[in-house]
Every structure is written in C-alpha cells, then in structure tokens.
Design an enzyme around this catalytic site. Structure first.
Site, PDB file in Angstrom:
ATOM      1  N   LEU A 174      11.061 -20.347  -4.956  1.00 41.88           N
ATOM      2  CA  LEU A 174      10.063 -19.464  -4.327  1.00 41.88           C
ATOM      3  C   LEU A 174       8.744 -19.567  -5.075  1.00 41.88           C
ATOM      4  O   LEU A 174       8.716 -19.537  -6.307  1.00 41.88           O
ATOM      5  CB  LEU A 174      10.561 -18.005  -4.391  1.00 41.88           C
ATOM      6  CG  LEU A 174       9.584 -16.926  -3.915  1.00 41.88           C
ATOM      7  CD1 LEU A 174       9.524 -16.874  -2.386  1.00 41.88           C
ATOM      8  CD2 LEU A 174       9.975 -15.544  -4.437  1.00 41.88           C
ATOM      9  N   HIS A 207       2.196   3.543  -9.085  1.00 42.39           N
ATOM     10  CA  HIS A 207       2.023   2.110  -9.380  1.00 42.39           C
ATOM     11  C   HIS A 207       3.218   1.585 -10.172  1.00 42.39           C
ATOM     12  O   HIS A 207       3.696   0.485  -9.929  1.00 42.39           O
ATOM     13  CB  HIS A 207       0.715   1.873 -10.135  1.00 42.39           C
ATOM     14  CG  HIS A 207      -0.518   2.230  -9.344  1.00 42.39           C
ATOM     15  ND1 HIS A 207      -0.667   1.867  -8.027  1.00 42.39           N
ATOM     16  CD2 HIS A 207      -1.648   2.916  -9.672  1.00 42.39           C
ATOM     17  CE1 HIS A 207      -1.848   2.306  -7.580  1.00 42.39           C
ATOM     18  NE2 HIS A 207      -2.455   2.950  -8.559  1.00 42.39           N
ATOM     19  N   ASP A 210       0.835  -1.214   0.000  1.00 42.35           N
ATOM     20  CA  ASP A 210       0.000   0.000   0.000  1.00 42.35           C
ATOM     21  C   ASP A 210       0.869   1.264   0.000  1.00 42.35           C
ATOM     22  O   ASP A 210       1.987   1.251   0.523  1.00 42.35           O
ATOM     23  CB  ASP A 210      -0.911  -0.031   1.237  1.00 42.35           C
ATOM     24  CG  ASP A 210      -2.070   0.961   1.116  1.00 42.35           C
ATOM     25  OD1 ASP A 210      -2.414   1.358  -0.014  1.00 42.35           O
ATOM     26  OD2 ASP A 210      -2.634   1.330   2.175  1.00 42.35           O
TER      27      ASP A 210
HETATM   28  C1  IPE Z   1      -5.380  -2.792  -0.118  1.00 45.21           C
HETATM   29  O1  IPE Z   1      -5.054  -1.475  -0.383  1.00 45.21           O
HETATM   30  C2  IPE Z   1      -5.360  -3.582  -1.378  1.00 45.21           C
HETATM   31  C3  IPE Z   1      -4.054  -3.698  -2.020  1.00 45.21           C
HETATM   32  C4  IPE Z   1      -2.909  -3.338  -1.545  1.00 45.21           C
HETATM   33  C5  IPE Z   1      -4.083  -4.321  -3.307  1.00 45.21           C
HETATM   34  P1  IPE Z   1      -6.160  -0.350  -0.468  1.00 45.21           P
HETATM   35  O2  IPE Z   1      -5.436   0.948  -0.567  1.00 45.21           O
HETATM   36  O3  IPE Z   1      -7.135  -0.652  -1.527  1.00 45.21           O
HETATM   37  O4  IPE Z   1      -6.856  -0.499   0.955  1.00 45.21           O
HETATM   38  P2  IPE Z   1      -7.914   0.410   1.723  1.00 45.21           P
HETATM   39  O5  IPE Z   1      -9.146   0.442   0.901  1.00 45.21           O
HETATM   40  O6  IPE Z   1      -7.306   1.761   1.890  1.00 45.21           O
HETATM   41  O7  IPE Z   1      -8.097  -0.271   3.026  1.00 45.21           O
HETATM   42  C1  IPE Z   2      -1.630   0.205  -3.348  1.00 41.52           C
HETATM   43  O1  IPE Z   2      -1.419   1.574  -3.368  1.00 41.52           O
HETATM   44  C2  IPE Z   2      -1.818  -0.366  -4.715  1.00 41.52           C
HETATM   45  C3  IPE Z   2      -3.189  -0.820  -4.988  1.00 41.52           C
HETATM   46  C4  IPE Z   2      -4.162  -0.843  -4.137  1.00 41.52           C
HETATM   47  C5  IPE Z   2      -3.448  -1.298  -6.320  1.00 41.52           C
HETATM   48  P1  IPE Z   2      -2.625   2.587  -3.345  1.00 41.52           P
HETATM   49  O2  IPE Z   2      -3.012   2.887  -4.762  1.00 41.52           O
HETATM   50  O3  IPE Z   2      -3.728   2.114  -2.489  1.00 41.52           O
HETATM   51  O4  IPE Z   2      -1.922   3.864  -2.714  1.00 41.52           O
HETATM   52  P2  IPE Z   2      -2.544   4.870  -1.650  1.00 41.52           P
HETATM   53  O5  IPE Z   2      -3.043   4.075  -0.495  1.00 41.52           O
HETATM   54  O6  IPE Z   2      -3.627   5.618  -2.339  1.00 41.52           O
HETATM   55  O7  IPE Z   2      -1.387   5.734  -1.281  1.00 41.52           O
HETATM   56 MG    MG Z   3      -4.150   2.368  -0.491  1.00 37.67          MG
END
Ligand code: IPE
Ligand code: IPE
Ligand code: MG
Length: 254
Positions: free
Chosen positions: A132, A38, A21
């Site tokens: 792995l 990303h 995240d």
């Molecule tokens: C959780 O991240 C899902 C992934 C890392 C793929 P999100 O950014 O979507 O989570 P929430 O919604 O903030 O909890």
């Molecule tokens: C995690 O990073 C990647 C996915 C959920 C695909 P986020 O896109 O949720 O990044 P934040 O949480 O908005 O910083």
């Molecule tokens: Mg996120």
C-alpha cells in the site's frame, strides 16, 4: 456479517482519498478539548490503513492538514504538528513491517523543521513497501499545487525544457505532487460536510464521492467497507451511456 465479505475483491478502488473531518466536533460532543479529537483521529488512521491493506487497496491518500489549516489558532496548529511527529515515529516500524510505503503531497517547506525531518525519515524508512502507498496530504491545497505547477511549467518553457505545443493533460499531471499515482477512484469525506475544501481538484475530476456523517475518530473498518460497497454499486460512465459501458464490460469478461 462484516461488509468485508460483501465487497467484490476484484473491483476494489485502486486509489481511495479521504478528507478526515470531524475531530473537533467529536471532542466537543464529549466535553473534551479539540486536541483530544485529533489524538483519537490517529487511532482511526491506524484502523483505516489496516482495513485498506486487508482489502488490497493500493493507494490511500489522507488529507491531514490543509493550507487553510495554517490559519487555525497557533496552539491547535502546533498540537497537530507534535501529534503528527509522534504518530509517524511510533508507526514507522509497523508500517514497514506491513509493506506500507509513505509519501507526502503538499508544501513540505512550510512544515516546522522537526516535523519535516520526521516525515522524510519515515518516507526513507518505508520506501520498500509494495502493498500500500499511503499518501499524507500535509500543508496541501489543490490551488497551491496547481499554481506551483503553472509556475514550474512556465519556467521550464522559458528554459526550453518543454515546448508550449507539448503542454497537455499528461504534462500538467506530471507537474503535480501526485505524479505517478493513479487518480482517486473514490473520495470519502467524514464529518457530515459536503464540500471538497481545496483537495485534489484536478485528480478528482472523475472520482466517485461518498459522504458520511460519522466523525473521523469514529471511522472504522466497517465505515470504509461501507464506502467501498456503495462505490461498487455506481456505474462510472465517463461521459458515455450505460449501454456502451455494459457492452465494454461484456467484451472484457469474454
Ligand atoms: C479539511 O477539513 C481539511 C482536512 C481534513 C485536513 P477542514 O475542517 O479544515 O475543512 P473546512 O474548512 O471546514 O472546509
Ligand atoms: C479534521 O477535523 C482534522 C483537521 C482538519 C486537521 P477538524 O479539526 O476539522 O474537526 P471539526 O470539523 O472542527 O469537527
Ligand atoms: Mg473540520
């Protein structure tokens, strides 16, 4: 000195799961589009896969796209699908060379066809890898997984494939997309949030949790080893008391 030298190579978690995240916030802090975060996140994946292999971690599950992530703006969703296909196609040869086999958990049917095809091709190509197992959680959520399992168990019970009295923890485990994999020992979440976001609810029943403020694109080998190092300081008691665990450890070392 790298933290790699400090971790006990005999007690490395067999299975690490990571909620990757913080890509969006990483990009925002730099005045960039979320998609740039990303993209940079893919480089972090490569670093972490290499670091995990080096430390002899046997299973690594990466939460790449949740069921709830389908609700993001469509431009971000299609950007993520494109990026996944690009990354998978680019990395397949190296993964194969390094003994990494790819597996996926989640609702593959919801992926666009070109993404599903690329994923399945990569799974086929890397099937022989034994160092792995890299499990990609794509279109995954634990509630989706558990409700799908409940439906299949009910259906198999009606058909007589299984008997009601035989349904136990092991049966349920065998109906999950993670069947055959050991439960995660260590769950890591980057990006500062302290929640599980519908990830591996069943499988993480006894996982150790490690949260770091580091945004996923900044996550590197040292961050992973730091998490493993912290994990090794914990005592996993599984409901027992410390003295029992110490006794068991002493007995097994003689
Ligand atoms: C959780 O991240 C899902 C992934 C890392 C793929 P999100 O950014 O979507 O989570 P929430 O919604 O903030 O909890
Ligand atoms: C995690 O990073 C990647 C996915 C959920 C695909 P986020 O896109 O949720 O990044 P934040 O949480 O908005 O910083
Ligand atoms: Mg996120």
């Amino acid at each position: 000195m790298s933290l790699f030298d400090k971790i006990d190579k005999n007690r490395v978690p067999t299975h690490i799961a990571i909620i990757m995240d913080g890509n969006g916030r990483w990009a925002k802090a730099r005045g960039l589009e979320r998609g740039e975060g990303h993209k940079e996140g893919v480089n972090a994946v490569r670093r972490v896969v290499e670091a995990a292999t080096k430390a002899s971690v046997r299973n690594l599950t990466l939460y790449a796209f949740s069921t709830e992530n389908w609700n993001r703006p469509s431009k971000e969703v299609s950007g993520l699908m494109d990026l996944m296909v690009y990354a998978i196609s680019r990395e397949t040869a190296d993964l194969k060379k390094n003994g990494v086999s790819i597996r996926s958990i989640g609702d593959r049917n919801r992926l666009p066809e070109y993404a599903r095809t690329a994923l399945e091709e990569c799974i086929r190509e890397t099937a022989g890898g034994t160092r792995l197992t890299l499990i990609l959680a794509l279109s995954y959520s634990a509630k989706w997984e558990l409700s799908t399992a409940a439906r299949q168990i009910a259906s198999d019970t009606i058909k007589g494939v299984i008997q009601i009295e035989d349904i136990d923890e092991e049966t349920l485990g065998n109906y999950l997309t993670t069947r055959g994999l050991p439960d995660p020992d260590l769950l890591i979440r980057s990006g500062g949030e302290q929640r599980i976001s519908n990830f591996l609810l069943w499988q993480c029943a006894y996982a150790e949790f490690y949260f770091t403020d580091t945004f996923w694109p900044d996550f590197d080998e040292e961050t992973l080893y730091e998490a493993i190092f912290e994990y090794q300081k914990r005592e996993r008691r599984y409901g027992k008391i410390s003295e029992q665990i110490e006794r068991e450890n002493n007995n097994s070392s003689h």
